[in-house]
Write a protein that holds these residues in place. Structure first.
Motif, mmCIF file in Angstrom:
data_model
loop_
_atom_site.group_PDB
_atom_site.id
_atom_site.type_symbol
_atom_site.label_atom_id
_atom_site.label_comp_id
_atom_site.label_asym_id
_atom_site.label_seq_id
_atom_site.Cartn_x
_atom_site.Cartn_y
_atom_site.Cartn_z
ATOM 1 N N LEU A 157 -70.661 -146.701 -8.325
ATOM 2 C CA LEU A 157 -71.660 -145.662 -8.094
ATOM 3 C C LEU A 157 -72.211 -145.215 -9.445
ATOM 4 C CD1 LEU A 157 -73.078 -143.565 -6.245
ATOM 5 C CD2 LEU A 157 -71.076 -142.104 -6.591
ATOM 6 N N VAL B 270 -76.064 -147.964 -6.458
ATOM 7 C CA VAL B 270 -74.827 -148.729 -6.568
ATOM 8 C C VAL B 270 -75.149 -150.017 -7.320
ATOM 9 C CG1 VAL B 270 -73.013 -149.888 -5.252
ATOM 10 C CG2 VAL B 270 -73.991 -147.769 -4.397
ATOM 11 N N TRP C 170 -66.011 -142.069 -4.369
ATOM 12 C CA TRP C 170 -67.391 -141.646 -4.527
ATOM 13 C C TRP C 170 -67.675 -140.340 -3.793
ATOM 14 C CZ3 TRP C 170 -70.404 -146.762 -3.196
ATOM 15 C CH2 TRP C 170 -70.041 -147.757 -4.104
#
Length: 178
Positions: free
Chosen positions: A5, A16, A157
């Motif tokens: 990320l 990404v 994330w």
């Protein structure tokens, strides 16, 4: 290959990227690793922990991106990979109002379905066969969907995506797939 990320300098999610690209950003001192994946990348002289989340050191201005694009991968992410008719494993895309009857290819009319339900429904309306959708299809919103829609998800994330609607997106995905 794992994916990483990328956050803007303001911690806004940008996208990404493959691990190799993220590692180059860190080694060129353009980004800082915020989370590590636990794996290590080795060269002849250096061993570097593989990042899972990186933040750019300089702010990058991002133009307005518009609504989340309707892609097969994003659709399956929205529906949790489950058939919206029977709850089985989804393998195809179905138009709730068939295109042959004036239905459009938009978020509100497209759902993930299993091959059996898609074939059985064919080009008929749901009321004609007495079926109901498990959830009403709707377009996803928020920056988090741009990340989740890529099909790559990592639990590390989530803290960085929560302010941008990830909690709602993940609950929607997990709720449908359960």
């Amino acid at each position: 290959m794992p994916h990483v990320l990328v956050l803007n300098a303001s911690y806004e999610p940008l996208g990404v990227v493959p691990l190799r690209r993220a590692l180059v950003l860190v080694l060129e001192n353009k980004a800082v690793s915020l989370e590590e994946s636990g794996a290590f990348m080795h060269s002849a002289t250096v061993t570097v922990p593989a990042p899972s989340v990186v933040r750019l050191k300089r702010f990058v201005r991002v133009p307005y991106r518009g609504p989340v694009p309707l892609t097969r991968r994003a659709l399956f992410a929205r529906d949790g990979g489950r058939c919206m008719y029977c709850g089985g494993v989804a393998t195809s895309v179905d138009h709730v109002i068939p295109r042959s009857r004036g239905g459009q290819h938009v978020w509100d009319n497209v759902v993930a379905s299993c091959r059996r339900c898609n074939h059985t429904k064919a080009d008929r309306h749901l009321v004609e066969i007495g079926w109901r959708l498990r959830h009403k299809p709707a377009p996803p919103s928020g920056l988090a969907w741009r990340i989740i829609g890529t099909g790559h998800r990592d639990p590390r994330w989530l803290p960085y995506l929560q302010p941008y609607g990830a909690e709602d997106a993940m609950a929607r995905i997990d709720g449908i797939s359960a």
